[in-house]
Design a protein around this motif. Sequence first.
Motif, PDB file in Angstrom:
ATOM      1  N   VAL A  87       0.867  -1.174   0.000  1.00 34.16           N
ATOM      2  CA  VAL A  87       0.000   0.000   0.000  1.00 34.16           C
ATOM      3  C   VAL A  87       0.906   1.228   0.000  1.00 34.16           C
ATOM      4  N   ALA A  88       0.659   2.151  -0.925  1.00 34.80           N
ATOM      5  CA  ALA A  88       1.465   3.369  -1.037  1.00 34.80           C
ATOM      6  C   ALA A  88       0.551   4.580  -0.901  1.00 34.80           C
ATOM      7  N   THR A  89       1.017   5.590  -0.184  1.00 36.85           N
ATOM      8  CA  THR A  89       0.280   6.839  -0.034  1.00 36.85           C
ATOM      9  C   THR A  89       1.193   8.006  -0.372  1.00 36.85           C
ATOM     10  N   GLY A  90       0.625   8.995  -1.030  1.00 37.15           N
ATOM     11  CA  GLY A  90       1.338  10.232  -1.352  1.00 37.15           C
ATOM     12  C   GLY A  90       0.612  11.405  -0.738  1.00 37.15           C
ATOM     13  N   GLY A  91       1.343  12.254  -0.029  1.00 34.57           N
ATOM     14  CA  GLY A  91       0.719  13.320   0.742  1.00 34.57           C
ATOM     15  C   GLY A  91       0.904  14.694   0.144  1.00 34.57           C
ATOM     16  N   ALA A  92       0.147  15.639   0.706  1.00 34.89           N
ATOM     17  CA  ALA A  92       0.310  17.040   0.320  1.00 34.89           C
ATOM     18  C   ALA A  92       1.644  17.600   0.770  1.00 34.89           C
ATOM     19  N   ASP A  93       2.326  16.902   1.685  1.00 37.21           N
ATOM     20  CA  ASP A  93       3.645  17.330   2.131  1.00 37.21           C
ATOM     21  C   ASP A  93       4.757  16.893   1.189  1.00 37.21           C
ATOM     22  N   GLY A  94       4.417  16.226   0.083  1.00 34.14           N
ATOM     23  CA  GLY A  94       5.423  15.765  -0.860  1.00 34.14           C
ATOM     24  C   GLY A  94       6.042  14.434  -0.502  1.00 34.14           C
ATOM     25  N   GLY A  95       5.550  13.764   0.521  1.00 32.93           N
ATOM     26  CA  GLY A  95       6.125  12.496   0.955  1.00 32.93           C
ATOM     27  C   GLY A  95       5.430  11.315   0.314  1.00 32.93           C
ATOM     28  N   VAL A  96       6.176  10.199   0.224  1.00 34.17           N
ATOM     29  CA  VAL A  96       5.656   8.938  -0.284  1.00 34.17           C
ATOM     30  C   VAL A  96       5.964   7.878   0.759  1.00 34.17           C
ATOM     31  N   ARG A  97       4.926   7.157   1.205  1.00 36.35           N
ATOM     32  CA  ARG A  97       5.078   6.127   2.223  1.00 36.35           C
ATOM     33  C   ARG A  97       4.611   4.778   1.671  1.00 36.35           C
ATOM     34  N   LEU A  98       5.231   3.706   2.198  1.00 42.96           N
ATOM     35  CA  LEU A  98       4.895   2.336   1.813  1.00 42.96           C
ATOM     36  C   LEU A  98       4.552   1.528   3.057  1.00 42.96           C
ATOM     37  N   TRP A  99       3.535   0.682   2.935  1.00 39.13           N
ATOM     38  CA  TRP A  99       3.159  -0.255   3.995  1.00 39.13           C
ATOM     39  C   TRP A  99       2.938  -1.638   3.391  1.00 39.13           C
ATOM     40  N   ARG A 100       3.006  -2.642   4.264  1.00 35.65           N
ATOM     41  CA  ARG A 100       2.612  -3.997   3.896  1.00 35.65           C
ATOM     42  C   ARG A 100       1.334  -4.349   4.652  1.00 35.65           C
ATOM     43  N   VAL A 101       0.370  -4.904   3.929  1.00 38.25           N
ATOM     44  CA  VAL A 101      -0.904  -5.281   4.514  1.00 38.25           C
ATOM     45  C   VAL A 101      -1.183  -6.725   4.134  1.00 38.25           C
ATOM     46  N   GLU A 102      -1.597  -7.528   5.100  1.00 39.02           N
ATOM     47  CA  GLU A 102      -1.861  -8.941   4.858  1.00 39.02           C
ATOM     48  C   GLU A 102      -3.096  -9.112   3.995  1.00 39.02           C
ATOM     49  N   ASN A 103      -3.075 -10.180   3.189  1.00 34.81           N
ATOM     50  CA  ASN A 103      -4.204 -10.492   2.324  1.00 34.81           C
ATOM     51  C   ASN A 103      -5.301 -11.261   3.032  1.00 34.81           C
ATOM     52  N   GLU A 104      -4.969 -11.965   4.126  1.00 34.87           N
ATOM     53  CA  GLU A 104      -5.921 -12.860   4.765  1.00 34.87           C
ATOM     54  C   GLU A 104      -7.102 -12.084   5.326  1.00 34.87           C
ATOM     55  N   GLU A 105      -8.282 -12.655   5.146  1.00 30.78           N
ATOM     56  CA  GLU A 105      -9.501 -12.024   5.645  1.00 30.78           C
ATOM     57  C   GLU A 105      -9.874 -12.514   7.039  1.00 30.78           C
ATOM     58  N   LYS A 106      -9.373 -13.662   7.426  1.00 32.72           N
ATOM     59  CA  LYS A 106      -9.797 -14.246   8.695  1.00 32.72           C
ATOM     60  C   LYS A 106      -9.075 -13.612   9.864  1.00 32.72           C
ATOM     61  N   ASN A 107      -9.638 -13.789  11.037  1.00 30.29           N
ATOM     62  CA  ASN A 107      -9.061 -13.343  12.305  1.00 30.29           C
ATOM     63  C   ASN A 107      -8.809 -11.841  12.316  1.00 30.29           C
ATOM     64  N   GLU A 108      -9.698 -11.071  11.686  1.00 31.42           N
ATOM     65  CA  GLU A 108      -9.544  -9.626  11.687  1.00 31.42           C
ATOM     66  C   GLU A 108     -10.148  -9.044  12.953  1.00 31.42           C
ATOM     67  N   THR A 109      -9.460  -8.072  13.496  1.00 36.88           N
ATOM     68  CA  THR A 109      -9.988  -7.348  14.647  1.00 36.88           C
ATOM     69  C   THR A 109     -10.025  -5.878  14.303  1.00 36.88           C
ATOM     70  N   THR A 110     -11.006  -5.169  14.772  1.00 36.52           N
ATOM     71  CA  THR A 110     -11.179  -3.776  14.416  1.00 36.52           C
ATOM     72  C   THR A 110     -10.385  -2.892  15.340  1.00 36.52           C
ATOM     73  N   GLU A 111     -10.066  -1.685  14.837  1.00 37.99           N
ATOM     74  CA  GLU A 111      -9.335  -0.731  15.664  1.00 37.99           C
ATOM     75  C   GLU A 111     -10.231  -0.124  16.724  1.00 37.99           C
ATOM     76  N   ASP A 112     -11.547  -0.164  16.508  1.00 37.53           N
ATOM     77  CA  ASP A 112     -12.447   0.339  17.538  1.00 37.53           C
ATOM     78  C   ASP A 112     -12.368  -0.513  18.798  1.00 37.53           C
ATOM     79  N   THR A 113     -12.035  -1.771  18.648  1.00 36.58           N
ATOM     80  CA  THR A 113     -11.893  -2.674  19.794  1.00 36.58           C
ATOM     81  C   THR A 113     -10.434  -3.019  20.003  1.00 36.58           C
ATOM     82  N   VAL A 114      -9.572  -1.995  19.812  1.00 31.63           N
ATOM     83  CA  VAL A 114      -8.144  -2.265  19.915  1.00 31.63           C
ATOM     84  C   VAL A 114      -7.745  -2.659  21.335  1.00 31.63           C
ATOM     85  N   THR A 115      -8.558  -2.256  22.319  1.00 30.78           N
ATOM     86  CA  THR A 115      -8.245  -2.656  23.686  1.00 30.78           C
ATOM     87  C   THR A 115      -8.309  -4.166  23.842  1.00 30.78           C
TER      88      THR A 115
END
Length: 1378
Positions: free
Chosen positions: A340-368
């Motif tokens: 996953v790549a994002t480009g910002g208004a600040d001129g920066g370019v960032r890269l992330w890796r995100v898993e493809n698997e759909e199972k065992n997902e937990t939401t950030e709302d229940t991050v606790t």
Amino acid sequence: METAALVAPVTALEFLQDQFLLAGEGPVLTVYSLQQCPKACAWLSVLQHHRIHGIRPRHPTAVIMPSSVTETSEQSTDELNSAAQPIFYDLAVFGGKSVRLVRLYVDFSDERHLRFEILGPLMELHDWALDVHWLSGDKCSWLCVAVAHNSVLLLDVIRGHALVQRSCLEGCLLYSALLLVHESWTDTVLVGGTVFNQLVVWKPGGGDEKSELKAPVERRLLGHSGVIFSISYLQEKGWLASASDDRSVRVWGVGALGGPGGECGDLNPSCLRVLYGHQARVFSVRLSPGKVFSAGEDGACLVWGWAGGGKVVRTLKGHKAGGVRALAVSEGMENKERWVATGGADGGVRLWRVENEEKNETTEDTVTEKLSDLKFTGHGLPKVVCTAGGEDKYARWTGSTFVVCTDQGLVYKHSNGKWEIVWKGTPEFQSYCVMESVSVSVKDSEAKVSLCAVGNLTGSVQVFPISQPQSGILLTGGSGKIHSLIWKEAKENLYLLASGAGGLVHRWCIKVELDDSCFINVSVNPLCPFLLPLCAKRWLTAAVLLHSTSQGLLWVCGDRRGSLLLFQEEVKLEQKLEDNGKMAENLLTDRKQTVKKEEVAEGKDHTGLGVMKEEEQHCKDAKEPTLQSLSCLFGVHGKQGVTSLCEHQGLLYSTGRDGCVRVFRVHPSPPGKPEERGLENNAENKGSLKLKVLRVQRACKGMEWLERVLFLECDNAVKEQEEEEPLGGFENHKREEEMTENRGREARFVIVGFHAVQFVVWDPVRQEKLLAVPCGGGHRSWSLWPPNMGVWPGYGVLVFIKQGAVLASQPPGEELSQAGDAGRTGGWVRREGVHGRGIGCVCRLGKINGSKNEMQTKRDEHLMEMDRRQRNEMRYWEIVVTGGEDTSLTVLAINPNSGSTKVLSVITDHISSVRTITAITGPEGESKKRTQSLSALLVSAGGRAQMQCYRLLISWDEQRLAPSCQVIQVASHRLDDQWERRRNRHKTVKMDPETRYMCVRVVDETPDCVLLAVACSDGALRLFSISEARHQFDLLWETFYHQRCVLSITTCSLEDEKGFRCNLLFSAATDGKIVVWDLTAASFSSNDTSSSTPTPPVPCLIIPAHQSGVNSLAVWKEELGQDGGCCLVTVASGGDDGQLTVSTIRVQYPEEGKTGGSRGFTKIFQPPASQQAQALTPNQIYLELHSQFNIPFAHAAPLTDLKLLSPALLVSTSSDQRVCLWKVSSNGISHKGAMCSHVADAAGLSVWEREMIEEEGEDDKRKTRSEPKLETADTRQKGSPTQSKLMLKTRGRFNVGYEETADEARGGEPADVVRDPSNKVSTTSDETQSKKMGWVLVCGQGFQLLRVRNTEMWTARGEMEKQKDHYRVKVTLQEKSA
């Protein structure tokens, strides 16, 4: 003019088969290799004056590719190297009203690896291009282009003609469009997001191609309440996603779109999900199986999980204010991660890796719920938690160990998922205890032992090894409560500090040894206690031991009152105490061994009571005096106390609960000036020491509770820059020399603390959170794993106590992502962002030259194998400071040859936007390294009538092979603070708190102070003096002559043949008039300390110049050779009316001038409105308007800034995004050329000029040397410029018509049009040719560095450059055959 560097919002991103990332920044197309080795990058300006809004690669089957490009990076590299011919990709790049074809070559046999080639002219359309798609079924190069008025073109890119144009029956304006093309024109389907908040689906290829009938709308999707910015379609699921201005993302079930026959999906499409989570507009959306990716103006990229109703499973944040403008998601492979790549208004370019698997997902709302409960099973409630061990760099979280102390006086150890009791205390250790642990190396062994110290209410401290608690000893720290325990390790010694009652800090030196039976022996040597100064909260909270000096050991401590204290321990006293400790140790050796053997045999007496009674009594009988502080910075961290202290490379860092990190050092105070109370007790000290704060660094807004700082390792810092690989294989003593050279320089660090209910690791340079754990707030015991001796490895686990439970942010059985993985940190930085919001001002400080002669021989051997461009990057950097609307100052290093930028430091002390910057610069250090160091006194000002002054020390870092910056805070000032100190202020009206400082300029400088003139929005013109020695601003006088907002000021210093000097100040306000002031008397009185406060001067001359506000002024002088008693001063001005005015003033010197000014200058000539000449009297200067020229429409918008590039050559910029050159002569103003800038809302300029000398090198390659030629208007050079000349290539990242040799052409940047070889300048070894090169830095929504080649020949070469830039064709609709 040509672009040398550009930082602008990234508006387009696209992946190439998980191997490369394409980015569009302004008109520049950049490609990054996703492989770690080799790191390849290439760039080219493609769309000239248009921003790139999309990049569409041709279908992979249309280009030659290796059999498996999706294997590991090593395998892919081998296959690419084994390819017989270069691999290429055809790209369609579009933006604005233009489309262009570019070919990307991938050839790892070439040293450049990647290169671009332009395939055709720039095709200009009649409407805005929203989407482009290749016709994969056609052998010809045909493109489908969707335009803004709901039409589609079939474009022949070879001929530049539109074969077919088809419009929709609903001819509304589109904000976004998505083309779905199978193989031919008849299969094409368009999904458009209309201005009426609807999605329309229609077939441009339906019916006869020659038909002029408009196509009807096949499907219509309703639901959004705002315009639609982005559309994405997932064919395998039949999902369509839309991102809108209403802050929502909607996912629609539309069925099959496109494909054979051009299907339009289900007759009744339904809305499957409505996703609300963004705090502002959503700009981009992408679909993948099981996940939805969206990015918006709030700067976040949200990953939505499809399962569980579509909730946020991950938030990717790494950009500064301004939002994410571009988003790309790679295709990914089965059971593998996705880019996953994002480009910002600040001129920066960032890269992330995100898993493809759909199972065992937990939401950030229940991050606790992600927090792992370690299920404490011991007796009592946990009170304190500490990490045991883990200092090993390669320690694993799965093998971590930590200890917990309960309110029952029990210490438990958690290891391998199990709890076990370690030590059981006596009743005195119940209900209250403090505990600290440390890992120490055993003498004459490679083993490490974890020690634990527990203190109680009665002054007892139990010290024991965690692995063998029966070897523990009991120490006595007075008769009262033990407030805190601190372990400090220094070389071969280990110290324990216990802060007890009455301000006494008891100290012991502890040694750990192993006997033949692997039994741990703990020996203790008591040291002289510290005595803290009297205060309400008199106990120690932090301490650090400095290295031994000639005067002994130095301790720097922090107390609960927020004070920093310096203690000095003499060598003789330390040796005496050590001898006493050895005597006590000899008396107790036999008894300790006997007790230990009995304890092991009988399994009892785990407390070790009575072991140290005789030794403690011996120490009490010694009655050694206490040590008092040499220096005290009382309450610098507020009333909440100091939380940590550490030392790194010669500097000290402290944190507190005031939200600040203070960088300071131990500084020798002037002799004969004792300033601390404890100083007279140390009569033997010949020279006293004191603590001196250099800089105060604040964390993010709302983060007040700071706990510590962690430093970024050099290797990690280089990896974060993603510019070059760290060099290895050097000798240890070389690295030690580099470390010694870097001592005293501030290091990159992150801040650990609490932000509301979260535990946060904050990066102050990138302004982002690296780790956030919802723990509930700061009032709890916690420990961060791994404890890598103050180093942040890029990952971590928080173990803390909450509501009687021991929790961890990561389950102990799971492995952590190692340093360098994206994980939950900020992702990989492919390009570093600068300011998220607009840049309002810029100031150039000078250049730093990492000269090749200063590098080691082995490093030179390594550099010979590197690319020439990379070697050039490491040598020459321009240092600039920018101030933005985000209230921050950024110190940047820009490489004009490569276009790369590095953020050296970010200063966040302003409480409102920064509007103006000025600096006094000069070389730092010895003359040998003047090109490698720079010192500048920087003054910044802006909203809320706030001014800040800093000393910036820029030097070359031999470890990172890049410049480094040390920021020292000198002084700060606000008008409100000045008002608070006034007498009888209740009788006066308070100054307007919304007063803004619009412009600051240096009037004069002396060894003691610097005079500053400040233009203010309240109509005042103020004169300040700043003393670096006293760290203070002083307001000398103020005048409200203008009676309206003063927008700009500038200064000019004159000197005649007799040595008479005078300082002129030019000010301009919103009334369009320029006022000239004589500040010679003010400059002279500032040197006279006995004189009273000077009175404001009277204007000398008033020049009507504009119809409205004057935004910028530029001044230069010209001596008249035939008349030595006068000179001409020319002032150029630009205003809101778009007019450029040049006024020439004749200045007549007094008949009998006096060197250095005179008191008679308080009588200043004030001309009448008729501007006629007056009689000249002695000791007076005479000013009259000599001539005036103007160009009414120099720009199509308000002229925002104006600078002098060379004598009589002006550079202007405006919000119309043009940068213009103007030649000023006695006959008027002539336009020399213009260039459209890629920076929106241009607000500031910085210009400089260098003398370029081309000469023939030793290997017959042309080299260029540059020397500073001209000072900028907002920077004063102190001392001589650099002594050595800098080797600099005359080609860069963006220029497409540079001169080069044949060897350089093969490895250089590709060009749009090859320059005519007949225009090259020939040189020989016996002669050199000199020409001038100017540099223009434009700032606004980003910044752009422009190179003006040979300013004297610029006009002659203008036509050739113009023809090259206008290499384009107009796309027309091909006429239909009968």
